[in-house]
Each structure stands twice: as C-alpha cells, then as structure tokens.
Enzyme design. Structure first.
Site, PDB file in Angstrom:
ATOM      1  N   LEU A 121       0.816  -1.208   0.000  1.00 40.48           N
ATOM      2  CA  LEU A 121       0.000   0.000   0.000  1.00 40.48           C
ATOM      3  C   LEU A 121       0.854   1.265   0.000  1.00 40.48           C
ATOM      4  O   LEU A 121       1.927   1.305   0.606  1.00 40.48           O
ATOM      5  CB  LEU A 121      -0.926   0.019   1.220  1.00 40.48           C
ATOM      6  CG  LEU A 121      -1.991  -1.074   1.263  1.00 40.48           C
ATOM      7  CD1 LEU A 121      -2.756  -1.007   2.572  1.00 40.48           C
ATOM      8  CD2 LEU A 121      -2.948  -0.970   0.077  1.00 40.48           C
ATOM      9  N   LEU A 170       0.725  -5.913   0.804  1.00 40.79           N
ATOM     10  CA  LEU A 170      -0.324  -6.400  -0.083  1.00 40.79           C
ATOM     11  C   LEU A 170       0.257  -7.016  -1.352  1.00 40.79           C
ATOM     12  O   LEU A 170      -0.342  -7.924  -1.936  1.00 40.79           O
ATOM     13  CB  LEU A 170      -1.279  -5.250  -0.437  1.00 40.79           C
ATOM     14  CG  LEU A 170      -2.524  -5.603  -1.256  1.00 40.79           C
ATOM     15  CD1 LEU A 170      -3.343  -6.704  -0.591  1.00 40.79           C
ATOM     16  CD2 LEU A 170      -3.392  -4.353  -1.479  1.00 40.79           C
ATOM     17  N   ASP A 201      -3.804  -7.870   5.269  1.00 39.77           N
ATOM     18  CA  ASP A 201      -4.736  -7.623   4.174  1.00 39.77           C
ATOM     19  C   ASP A 201      -4.550  -8.677   3.102  1.00 39.77           C
ATOM     20  O   ASP A 201      -3.739  -9.591   3.241  1.00 39.77           O
ATOM     21  CB  ASP A 201      -4.561  -6.207   3.598  1.00 39.77           C
ATOM     22  CG  ASP A 201      -3.121  -5.897   3.183  1.00 39.77           C
ATOM     23  OD1 ASP A 201      -2.341  -6.855   2.968  1.00 39.77           O
ATOM     24  OD2 ASP A 201      -2.751  -4.710   3.080  1.00 39.77           O
TER      25      ASP A 201
END
Length: 316
Positions: A121, A170, A201
C-alpha cells in the site's frame, strides 16, 4: 491531537510528499514547418501501427499488452514509488482484469517493470487523506482494498504472477490468490504489518496459515520476517524460482505452454480447485477490511503510519 512531532510530519506530508517527510525527519521557415508537421504525422502513424501490432495499451500506472491468448499486466507506477498501490493504481488493474475476463484471453500474467514487483500500500497517499477526515477516509480506503482483493478472488481465468523483485505487504499477500507464482531468485518477500501499525490484508490472515502453517504465518504476519525467494518457495508462497538472467524468457516459455491448453479446461480446472475456498476468502477479506477501518480510524493507527514513514530509510 497528534503528538507534536508527528503533527509537524503530518503537515509536511500534506504539503510536499515524501521529500518533505525526509526534510522534517532529517533524512536524506515554411518548408521547415511543413517537414516538421509531416514528421509529426509520420511519428503518430508509426506509434499507432506499433501499438496495433503489439496490442499494447498504456494506462498511467500499468502497462497492458494483449499477447498470444493472454493479457500481460505490468505495474509501472507513476503516481507512487516502488510500485506501491493506491486507489488509482488498483482501479487500473481492476479495469485491465475486467477486460481480460470478457475477451479471449486464456489467462492473465501479472508482473512489473523494473526491479521491484510491488511494495504494498501507498502509505504516503493514505496518510494525506487520513489527515483530512480520518474516520471517513479509513472507511473509503478499506472498501477500495476490499473491492480490489475481491477482483482476484472472483477472477475465473488463471492468474500467473511473475515476481521480478521485492514483494511487500499487499504485494506479497495477493500471491496466494494467484494460481501460479514464479519468482526471480533475487526477489524477496515480507509483510511488515506490525512495523506500520497495520493488520493483515489481501486474505493473508487466511491464506498464509493455510499454505505454510500457523507458526510460519505468524513469523511473517506478526514478526515481519523477510523471506528469500527460495524460502518462499519452500513454504508454498512461490511455485518455482527462476534464474535472474533468463527470468522473463523462462516466464514467457511457461506461459506459452499454459495458453496451449483449451480455455474451457483451464477455467474448469481452476474452478475445481478454487470454488470450495471462494466463500472463505471473501469472508476473510471482509474481516480484514473491517479491522483496517478500526485501525486506520484510530489516533494510534494514524500515529503508527506516521512513525513508519518517519523511520523508513530503505526500499519500501
């Protein structure tokens, strides 16, 4: 209110981006004209011809090439550093995958331009928005991630990942949602969620324990352990490690073998292996995004991201 030091950092982030963060934290004739017009027209026609021949389509943050029976998506981010993911990047990937889902592509090959695969991210992007309205923006960001991850979960054609370099956060968490993962021997993998005060995530809270066992998953998700390509392969995160000097060529040879298979066979085979876990993956994605809303919506969560940006001195 934020602590005094982080308040100054927040203002710097909002004003000037990463360079400001580094500053606050102490880090480092007629015929001639006609010829020009003719040349310009020729150049435009040439570029159009090349694009039509290669079936290459350029977005801002990704490159998409429609090749022999497959769609080649490469991260090449301009709006972030080190191929990090912000809403704009994620939407472009979703758009390319939606096109590949409906055309005659037999599979999607996902890789990146340069020496970095994906650094997760884009926290610099996120912290700017959290500074405006923490509660509202944390919900918006988590929903963006939920939709993005569901695109991978629900994609019916095979997804092949060619990890050309470091994969973090991620960028690493998405790999178990791909069907085949080939890695450059120089690649490495890390999910440093705890370092930036974030929860897992990309369904990693479900997929990592499932593929590598709870103890190894905890080392990655809680301890932020860095894995070499060979270690990632031994733990099941990577299918095969390929030699750096011939990485792209080896990937293309293997992809051509895969696209030689009947498209219905590929999709039916993927469905047999994936459909039983699809609901569990969607539920895991939902739980993770709800946790991210709570973390990002808290003062402590924002403070942790700021501290992470302040301390970050190397790749990603």
């Amino acid at each position: 209110m934020l602590k005094k030091g982080n308040s100054a950092l927040m203002e710097a982030v909002a004003a000037g981006g990463m360079s400001a963060v580094n500053s606050v934290t102490g880090a480092t004739g007629v015929m001639g004209k006609r010829r020009l017009e003719d040349r310009s027209t020729f150049d435009k026609r040439l570029r159009f011809s090349v694009r039509q021949t290669e079936s290459a389509y350029r977005y801002r943050d990704i490159v998409v090439k429609k090749q022999d029976s497959f769609t080649y998506i490469l991260l090449s981010t301009k709006s972030s550093e080190d191929n990090t993911l912000n809403p704009e990047v994620m939407k472009e990937i979703q758009s390319a995958m939606a096109t590949a889902a409906s055309d005659d592509s037999k599979l999607v090959l996902l890789s990146a331009v340069g020496s970095v695969f994906c650094c997760g991210l884009d926290f610099l992007y996120f912290i700017r928005r959290l500074a405006d309205d923490r509660k509202k923006e944390s919900i918006k960001m988590a929903e963006t991630i939920r939709t993005f991850v569901n695109t991978f979960i629900q994609f019916r054609k095979p997804i092949v990942a060619a990890v050309n370099g470091p994969a973090l956060g991620l960028g690493a968490a998405l790999l178990p949602l791909c069907d085949v993962v080939w890695a450059n021997e120089k690649a490495w993998f890390q999910t440093p969620y705890m370092f930036c005060g974030q929860t897992p995530d990309g369904c990693s809270s479900f997929t990592f324990p499932r593929i590598m066992g709870l103890a190894s998953a905890n080392e990655l998700l809680l301890g932020g352990r860095k894995l070499t390509a060979q270690e990632a392969c031994s733990k099941g995160l990577v299918s095969q490690v390929l030699w750096p000097g011939t990485f792209t060529q080896e990937v293309m040879l293997r992809v051509k073998e895969l696209v030689g298979v009947d498209s219905q066979v590929l999709q039916e085979s993927k469905a047999l292996m994936r459909n039983t876990s699809r609901s569990s993956l969607e539920q895991a994605n939902e739980r993770e995004c709800e946790a991210l809303k709570r973390v990002w919506g808290s003062l402590q969560g924002t403070d942790s991201i700021l501290q992470y940006l302040q301390k970050r001195t190397e790749l990603c």
